[in-house]
Design a protein around this motif. Structure first.
Motif, PDB file in Angstrom:
ATOM      1  N   ASP A  18      69.893 -29.765  32.453  1.00 59.02           N
ATOM      2  CA  ASP A  18      69.115 -30.573  31.415  1.00 59.02           C
ATOM      3  C   ASP A  18      69.176 -30.373  30.164  1.00 59.02           C
ATOM      4  OD1 ASP A  18      67.896 -31.137  34.029  1.00 59.02           O
ATOM      5  OD2 ASP A  18      66.522 -29.652  33.856  1.00 59.02           O
ATOM      6  N   ASP A  19      69.710 -29.375  29.357  1.00 58.94           N
ATOM      7  CA  ASP A  19      69.929 -29.187  28.214  1.00 58.94           C
ATOM      8  C   ASP A  19      71.260 -28.680  27.735  1.00 58.94           C
ATOM      9  OD1 ASP A  19      69.642 -29.068  25.437  1.00 58.94           O
ATOM     10  OD2 ASP A  19      68.100 -27.304  25.412  1.00 58.94           O
ATOM     11  N   PRO A  20      72.538 -29.328  27.932  1.00 57.39           N
ATOM     12  CA  PRO A  20      73.811 -28.944  27.651  1.00 57.39           C
ATOM     13  C   PRO A  20      73.672 -28.941  26.073  1.00 57.39           C
ATOM     14  CG  PRO A  20      74.034 -31.407  28.236  1.00 57.39           C
ATOM     15  CD  PRO A  20      72.350 -30.963  28.385  1.00 57.39           C
ATOM     16  N   LEU A  21      74.815 -27.751  25.967  1.00 60.75           N
ATOM     17  CA  LEU A  21      75.198 -27.668  24.201  1.00 60.75           C
ATOM     18  C   LEU A  21      76.457 -28.597  24.256  1.00 60.75           C
ATOM     19  CD1 LEU A  21      74.805 -25.885  22.207  1.00 60.75           C
ATOM     20  CD2 LEU A  21      76.664 -24.452  22.733  1.00 60.75           C
ATOM     21  N   VAL A  22      75.942 -29.385  23.001  1.00 56.61           N
ATOM     22  CA  VAL A  22      76.977 -30.642  22.542  1.00 56.61           C
ATOM     23  C   VAL A  22      77.656 -30.058  21.340  1.00 56.61           C
ATOM     24  CG1 VAL A  22      76.881 -32.771  22.019  1.00 56.61           C
ATOM     25  CG2 VAL A  22      75.470 -32.072  23.621  1.00 56.61           C
ATOM     26  N   ASP A  23      79.011 -30.455  21.584  1.00 59.27           N
ATOM     27  CA  ASP A  23      79.712 -30.332  20.446  1.00 59.27           C
ATOM     28  C   ASP A  23      79.728 -31.598  19.626  1.00 59.27           C
ATOM     29  OD1 ASP A  23      82.178 -30.118  18.700  1.00 59.27           O
ATOM     30  OD2 ASP A  23      83.567 -29.918  20.000  1.00 59.27           O
ATOM     31  N   ILE A  24      78.927 -31.383  18.489  1.00 62.42           N
ATOM     32  CA  ILE A  24      78.627 -32.747  17.620  1.00 62.42           C
ATOM     33  C   ILE A  24      79.646 -33.353  16.944  1.00 62.42           C
ATOM     34  CG2 ILE A  24      76.166 -31.903  17.654  1.00 62.42           C
ATOM     35  CD1 ILE A  24      76.774 -31.083  14.810  1.00 62.42           C
ATOM     36  N   ASP A  25      80.760 -32.322  16.676  1.00 59.69           N
ATOM     37  CA  ASP A  25      82.068 -32.803  15.702  1.00 59.69           C
ATOM     38  C   ASP A  25      83.248 -33.419  16.682  1.00 59.69           C
ATOM     39  OD1 ASP A  25      80.982 -31.855  13.234  1.00 59.69           O
ATOM     40  OD2 ASP A  25      81.403 -29.718  14.226  1.00 59.69           O
ATOM     41  N   ASN A  26      83.080 -33.433  18.038  1.00 58.14           N
ATOM     42  CA  ASN A  26      84.108 -33.786  18.938  1.00 58.14           C
ATOM     43  C   ASN A  26      84.530 -35.254  18.635  1.00 58.14           C
ATOM     44  OD1 ASN A  26      85.692 -33.440  20.994  1.00 58.14           O
ATOM     45  ND2 ASN A  26      84.700 -35.084  22.244  1.00 58.14           N
ATOM     46  N   CYS A  27      83.467 -36.149  18.222  1.00 56.97           N
ATOM     47  CA  CYS A  27      83.914 -37.687  18.095  1.00 56.97           C
ATOM     48  C   CYS A  27      84.372 -37.613  16.756  1.00 56.97           C
ATOM     49  CB  CYS A  27      82.602 -38.388  18.175  1.00 56.97           C
ATOM     50  SG  CYS A  27      81.305 -37.886  16.939  1.00 56.97           S
ATOM     51  N   ASP A  28      84.470 -36.752  15.761  1.00 54.34           N
ATOM     52  CA  ASP A  28      85.159 -36.878  14.321  1.00 54.34           C
ATOM     53  C   ASP A  28      86.410 -36.158  14.090  1.00 54.34           C
ATOM     54  OD1 ASP A  28      82.815 -38.292  13.290  1.00 54.34           O
ATOM     55  OD2 ASP A  28      81.706 -36.555  13.144  1.00 54.34           O
ATOM     56  N   LYS A  29      86.853 -35.883  15.408  1.00 55.99           N
ATOM     57  CA  LYS A  29      88.299 -34.896  15.109  1.00 55.99           C
ATOM     58  C   LYS A  29      89.237 -35.764  14.694  1.00 55.99           C
ATOM     59  CE  LYS A  29      87.217 -31.541  18.762  1.00 55.99           C
ATOM     60  NZ  LYS A  29      87.713 -31.045  19.992  1.00 55.99           N
ATOM     61  N   THR A  30      89.301 -37.198  14.698  1.00 59.15           N
ATOM     62  CA  THR A  30      90.367 -38.014  14.192  1.00 59.15           C
ATOM     63  C   THR A  30      89.939 -38.468  12.484  1.00 59.15           C
ATOM     64  OG1 THR A  30      89.483 -39.928  15.238  1.00 59.15           O
ATOM     65  CG2 THR A  30      91.073 -38.653  16.487  1.00 59.15           C
ATOM     66  N   PRO A  32      89.629 -37.655   9.149  1.00 61.04           N
ATOM     67  CA  PRO A  32      90.006 -36.629   8.145  1.00 61.04           C
ATOM     68  C   PRO A  32      88.832 -36.139   6.999  1.00 61.04           C
ATOM     69  CG  PRO A  32      91.050 -38.665   7.486  1.00 61.04           C
ATOM     70  CD  PRO A  32      90.396 -38.990   8.910  1.00 61.04           C
ATOM     71  N   LEU A  33      87.844 -37.341   6.935  1.00 61.64           N
ATOM     72  CA  LEU A  33      86.705 -37.116   5.921  1.00 61.64           C
ATOM     73  C   LEU A  33      85.739 -36.155   6.466  1.00 61.64           C
ATOM     74  CD1 LEU A  33      86.446 -40.993   4.504  1.00 61.64           C
ATOM     75  CD2 LEU A  33      87.563 -38.804   3.405  1.00 61.64           C
ATOM     76  N   ALA A  34      85.682 -36.049   7.827  1.00 53.93           N
ATOM     77  CA  ALA A  34      84.714 -35.139   8.362  1.00 53.93           C
ATOM     78  C   ALA A  34      85.090 -33.471   8.346  1.00 53.93           C
ATOM     79  CB  ALA A  34      84.442 -35.566  10.048  1.00 53.93           C
ATOM     80  N   VAL A  35      86.362 -33.415   7.921  1.00 55.50           N
ATOM     81  CA  VAL A  35      86.912 -32.119   7.993  1.00 55.50           C
ATOM     82  C   VAL A  35      86.337 -30.979   9.111  1.00 55.50           C
ATOM     83  CG1 VAL A  35      87.316 -32.212   5.528  1.00 55.50           C
ATOM     84  CG2 VAL A  35      85.014 -31.294   6.265  1.00 55.50           C
ATOM     85  N   VAL A  36      86.638 -31.539  10.282  1.00 56.05           N
ATOM     86  CA  VAL A  36      86.112 -30.858  11.612  1.00 56.05           C
ATOM     87  C   VAL A  36      86.706 -29.408  11.488  1.00 56.05           C
ATOM     88  CG1 VAL A  36      86.213 -30.919  14.072  1.00 56.05           C
ATOM     89  CG2 VAL A  36      85.664 -32.813  12.771  1.00 56.05           C
ATOM     90  N   GLU A  37      87.851 -29.285  10.941  1.00 53.00           N
ATOM     91  CA  GLU A  37      88.609 -27.853  11.071  1.00 53.00           C
ATOM     92  C   GLU A  37      87.709 -26.851  10.427  1.00 53.00           C
ATOM     93  OE1 GLU A  37      89.976 -30.731  10.222  1.00 53.00           O
ATOM     94  OE2 GLU A  37      91.901 -31.093  11.386  1.00 53.00           O
ATOM     95  N   TYR A  38      87.041 -27.320   9.293  1.00 46.17           N
ATOM     96  CA  TYR A  38      86.568 -26.344   8.279  1.00 46.17           C
ATOM     97  C   TYR A  38      85.045 -26.413   8.387  1.00 46.17           C
ATOM     98  CZ  TYR A  38      91.056 -26.868   6.565  1.00 46.17           C
ATOM     99  OH  TYR A  38      92.573 -26.841   6.351  1.00 46.17           O
ATOM    100  N   ILE A  39      84.237 -27.388   8.883  1.00 50.87           N
ATOM    101  CA  ILE A  39      82.890 -27.746   8.869  1.00 50.87           C
ATOM    102  C   ILE A  39      82.030 -26.566   9.267  1.00 50.87           C
ATOM    103  CG2 ILE A  39      82.639 -28.556  11.117  1.00 50.87           C
ATOM    104  CD1 ILE A  39      81.134 -30.093   8.020  1.00 50.87           C
ATOM    105  N   ASP A  40      82.157 -25.768  10.226  1.00 48.31           N
ATOM    106  CA  ASP A  40      81.457 -24.623  10.798  1.00 48.31           C
ATOM    107  C   ASP A  40      81.600 -23.729   9.460  1.00 48.31           C
ATOM    108  OD1 ASP A  40      80.671 -25.521  13.136  1.00 48.31           O
ATOM    109  OD2 ASP A  40      82.099 -24.830  14.329  1.00 48.31           O
ATOM    110  N   ASP A  41      82.783 -23.283   9.038  1.00 53.07           N
ATOM    111  CA  ASP A  41      83.044 -22.509   7.866  1.00 53.07           C
ATOM    112  C   ASP A  41      82.358 -22.623   6.745  1.00 53.07           C
ATOM    113  OD1 ASP A  41      84.488 -20.775   9.404  1.00 53.07           O
ATOM    114  OD2 ASP A  41      86.338 -21.637   8.762  1.00 53.07           O
TER     115      ASP A  41
END
Length: 292
Positions: A18-30, A32-41
């Protein structure tokens, strides 16, 4: 301890259907402006650094000629100035941060308080805006209470007092990330910003760190729109705050919402009563959150 602090992998979390944990950055992996590799840091750094932009919640006790009511009047007026000049949202939050940090260490006469406000906005504009209002516009909006030279002198005093440190995580920094975690739509976004801008005027809210204010604003807005308490696992994961941790701040926001539009400080209420801001201020406050 929050999930991010425990440094566990997202896939290892035991989710219910009912309440799955969503990877909110998955759609932005392509993107480059979303800097997915560094966003959590980046956001872990912001969380550690946010205390550098905070002030003692009782700093006004050290001021002899101004008080928290005057601060509220100033910020309420600056909300309107910010709206009139059509400035970026970030500018408002940095303006208020600069005012509080300056007043926390410098004694100011009440006749100079408005000068502190317009100068803080000038500094914030230079940091955030592409096009900065000219000093003459700020003098004019202050009803010519100060001269151009007084603004320049105060700018020099403020920037030196703050040791040129304008790079602090404000609530706005966290709002953008936490709204993404909440998978927000425009209505939730506007109502969340209405909640947090009500708090900017209130001196007593200085005791909450920017990240908690942002999370509580979104939580309160979500509860308002859904009609019940709601805080997803995804929001808890990315904000690092549980529903329980947000409740005190959220209840205060509800009370501010209830009294918005009454009294003299109505700048935020008027701003969010316009079509541009989705008439967010006209939504009834979620008073059920006040129940024990």
């Amino acid at each position: 301890m929050c999930p991010l602090q425990q440094e566990v992998e997202m896939e290892d979390v035991d989710d219910d259907d009912d309440d799955p944990l969503v990877d909110i950055d998955n759609c932005d992996k392509t993107n480059p402006l979303a800097v997915v590799e560094y966003i959590d840091d980046l956001y872990q750094f912001y969380k550690k650094a946010e205390c550098t932009g905070c002030v003692p919640p009782n700093y006004m006790e050290q001021q002899h000629d101004i008080n928290q009511r005057m601060r509220g009047i100033l910020i309420d007026w600056l909300v309107e100035v910010h709206y009139k000049f059509e400035l970026m949202e970030e500018t408002l939050y940095l303006t208020i941060n600069l005012i509080d940090r300056f007043l926390a260490v410098k004694q100011i006469a009440r006749k100079k308080l408005q000068l502190v406000g317009v100068t803080a906005m000038l500094l914030a504009c230079k940091y955030e805006e592409v096009s900065v209002p000219v000093i003459e516009d700020l003098v004019l909006i202050s009803d010519k209470a100060y001269s151009r030279q007084e603004v320049l002198d105060m700018e020099k005093l403020m920037i030196n007092t703050l040791q040129f440190n304008l790079s602090v995580p404000t609530p706005y920094v966290f709002m953008r990330r936490f709204l993404k975690a909440a998978q927000s739509n425009k209505k939730l976004e506007l109502l969340s910003f209405f909640m947090i801008e009500l708090c900017l005027v209130e001196y007593e809210m200085l005791r909450f760190p920017p990240s908690l204010l942002a999370a509580a604003a979104i939580f309160t807005a979500q509860c308002n729109l859904s009609g019940c308490k709601y805080w997803s696992k995804t929001s808890e994961w990315y904000t690092t705050y549980s529903e329980e941790q947000l409740m005190e701040c959220s209840r205060m926001m509800v009370r501010f919402h209830q009294k918005a539009g009454t009294g003299k400080l109505t700048g935020v209420q008027r701003k969010y009563s316009t079509s541009k801001y989705g008439y967010a201020a006209k939504i009834e406050a979620p008073t059920f959150l006040l129940e024990a």
